[in-house]
Design a protein around this motif. Structure first.
Motif: not given
Ligand code: NDP
Length: 508
Positions: A180, A182, A206, A209, A259, A281, A314, A361, A364, A411
């Motif tokens: 999930i 943040w 999970k 972070s 993402s 996503l 999202c 963030q 970004k 986004e």
């Molecule tokens: P991520 O997609 O990287 O993170 C979401 C979750 O996936 C976190 O728990 C993260 O862990 C985990 N994760 C990261 N990399 C992997 C991987 N390779 N395999 C499995 N799990 C993984 O989002 P970000 O936090 O990097 O945000 C980046 C962008 O994504 C934002 O700017 C926004 O545009 C978008 N976003 C969209 C969301 C939505 O609800 N649709 C939510 C969050 C972000 P960890 O935190 O440890 O990296």
């Protein structure tokens, strides 16, 4: 944090009764939420088999408060072996206990969790705001009550799976791996864990972070509710640990919110394994205002659509489409309303826009805003003071945006609205659907027939009419195109955690 200055370029006569060129004549007194009832541990281990255990090898990382940049706690950094331990605990709990319990017994646990969340709601709201940066009035009035509502709702289904899916022999899948983000740490946990448990699965979750603290507080609720050992396991670590988890061979179901880039990586990694997958996503939602819409109501919907949770949503209404004939009055009202938003301390009950979740963030958001200026859009930001520490960003409005601008395509996940115009409903539909995403949309009009036309033409999983960002556990939520697949919420969200093939394969 209080607004003391009139925003730049306010219309000469604004609807808030402020004299043109004058300052806001009054201020809100600070109304900080108390924190003395909250206990954050110095360090959290991984929650496996209802015990907090250090990671192996012992390693941890620090969690900070994004509004102050002060450390809040240390959490364990899971290893590959820890993932294996957590999945093993979940698998054993599924085999020996949870899959064998009658639905009515599972329901009792879920009701218990829901009630404990309600009882401890102040504690959860404060920790959520401290860790994520969201305003306390949102964590208190939205995140925590909705999280409890999901447990209540799915508790009601736990003993009625045969009625929910008649003639389909619904069976649990086994271990669900849930990753999930943040932006709604507790709410996303509830969206994932409640249907999984109701359907008879066990979970390894999970959290992101930067925001694991309400998940670890939830671990305490799991113990308080006396859930059998290993039914809910929570591990923290970086993205690679998320990947280890979802690809673990003993995982039967993968549910991811985050993402689009990571969603695609997960989809590729688990393709052909037989795991059931739900991906929720990104989005770039269109919020469409027709000239017959009640403008003051629409303004509130637009503000809620994009500045709720600092725009880190999202399904945020980040692209505003305004019918040309009402463009000017609407923009005037919107700018005036933007000037009244209070940006600052998330724990102050008056705050409307809190802190961005992380320095990364924030960078970004800034980079995309810079690109908007460089590409020629016109920027408007109220002239409010920002706290000197923490990750804050002014609510931002772009006019003169064209479809090709990055701020209209990508986004941003921040408090940034891009305004575009249209003349006819057909033009609105074409422009609104011109995005790789398809998570949500909004339509503002008095005409019922136009609502129906727009709703059926929008390529989006959720379309709100004369409202925005409304959530309910009974309503399915999910995307089209690059916004993912599968649905969460409602009966659809329950089905995503069940084997409905009726061939007796499940229950592994
Ligand atoms: P991520 O997609 O990287 O993170 C979401 C979750 O996936 C976190 O728990 C993260 O862990 C985990 N994760 C990261 N990399 C992997 C991987 N390779 N395999 C499995 N799990 C993984 O989002 P970000 O936090 O990097 O945000 C980046 C962008 O994504 C934002 O700017 C926004 O545009 C978008 N976003 C969209 C969301 C939505 O609800 N649709 C939510 C969050 C972000 P960890 O935190 O440890 O990296």
């Amino acid at each position: 944090m209080t607004l003391t200055k009139k925003p730049e370029s306010l219309p000469a006569k604004n609807p808030w009764g402020l004299a043109a060129g004058g300052n806001v004549p009054w201020e809100y007194a600070p109304a900080p939420e108390a924190t003395d009832h909250v206990r954050i541990e110095r360090e959290y281990g991984l929650f496996i088999g209802n015990e907090f255990r250090p990671s192996k090898p012992r390693k941890s990382f620090t969690i900070i408060n994004p509004a102050t940049e002060e450390p809040l706690a240390k959490v364990a950094h899971a290893s590959k072996a820890d993932v294996h331990r957590a999945v093993g605990a979940a698998r054993e709990a599924h085999r020996s206990v949870w899959s064998k319990l009658p639905g009515r017994e599972r329901a009792k646990y879920l009701y218990r969790i829901a009630r404990i969340l309600q009882e401890r709601s102040r504690e959860f709201a404060v920790v959520e705001s401290m860790n994520s940066g969201k305003p306390i009035k949102e964590s208190r009035d939205v995140d925590v009550p909705l999280a409890a509502a999901h447990f209540f709702y799915y508790a009601g289904w736990a003993d009625k799976l045969d009625y929910a899916f008649p003639n389909r022999e619904p069976r649990s899948l086994g271990v669900a791996a849930q990753v999930i983000p943040w932006n709604f740490p507790l709410l996303m946990l509830a969206w994932k864990i409640a249907p999984a448990l109701a359907a008879g699965n066990t979970v390894v979750l999970k959290p992101a972070s930067t925001t694991p603290l309400t998940a670890y507080l939830f671990a305490d609720v799991v113990r308080q509710a006396d859930l059998p050992l290993g039914v809910v396991n929570i591990i923290t670590g970086p993205g690679e640990i998320g990947m280890e988890l979802v690809t673990h061979p003993d995982v039967a179901k993968v549910a991811f919110t985050g993402s689009t880039a990571v969603g695609k990586m997960i989809a590729r990694a688990v393709a052909g394994t037989g795991k059931k997958v739900t991906l929720e996503l990104g989005g770039k939602a269109a919020n469409i205002v027709f000239d017959d819409a009640p403008l003051d109501q629409a303004i509130e919907g637009i503000i809620n659509g994009i500045y709720f949770n600092q725009g880190e949503v999202c399904c945020a209404g980040s692209r505003l489409f305004v019918q040309e004939s009402v463009y000017e009055p609407l923009i005037d009202k919107l700018k005036a309303r933007l000037g009244t938003l209070r940006v600052g301390d998330p724990l102050d009950k008056n705050t409307d826009v809190g802190a961005i979740n992380s320095a990364g963030q924030l960078a970004k958001v800034q980079e995309l805003v810079d690109s908007g200026v460089a590409e020629g859009a016109e920027i408007f930001q109220p002239d409010c003071e920002l706290p000197t520490r923490g990750f804050f960003f002014r609510p931002t409005l772009f006019t003169g945006v064209s479809q090709s601008h990055r701020i209209a395509q990508e986004e941003i996940f921040g408090p940034v609205l891009s305004v575009l115009t249209f003349r006819t409903p057909e033009e609105a539909i074409e422009k609104a659907n011109n995005t790789p995403y398809g998570l949500s949309a909004g339509v503002w009009t008095e005409k019922g027939s136009r609502i129906f036309k727009m709703v059926s033409a929008m390529k989006a999983g959720v379309v709100w009419a004369n409202t925005f960002n409304r959530f309910d556990p009974t309503a399915p939520f999910g995307g089209y195109k690059e916004s993912g697949y599968g649905r969460e919420g409602g009966i659809h969200g329950l089905g995503a955690y069940l084997d409905l093939s009726g061939n007796g394969r499940a229950g592994r």
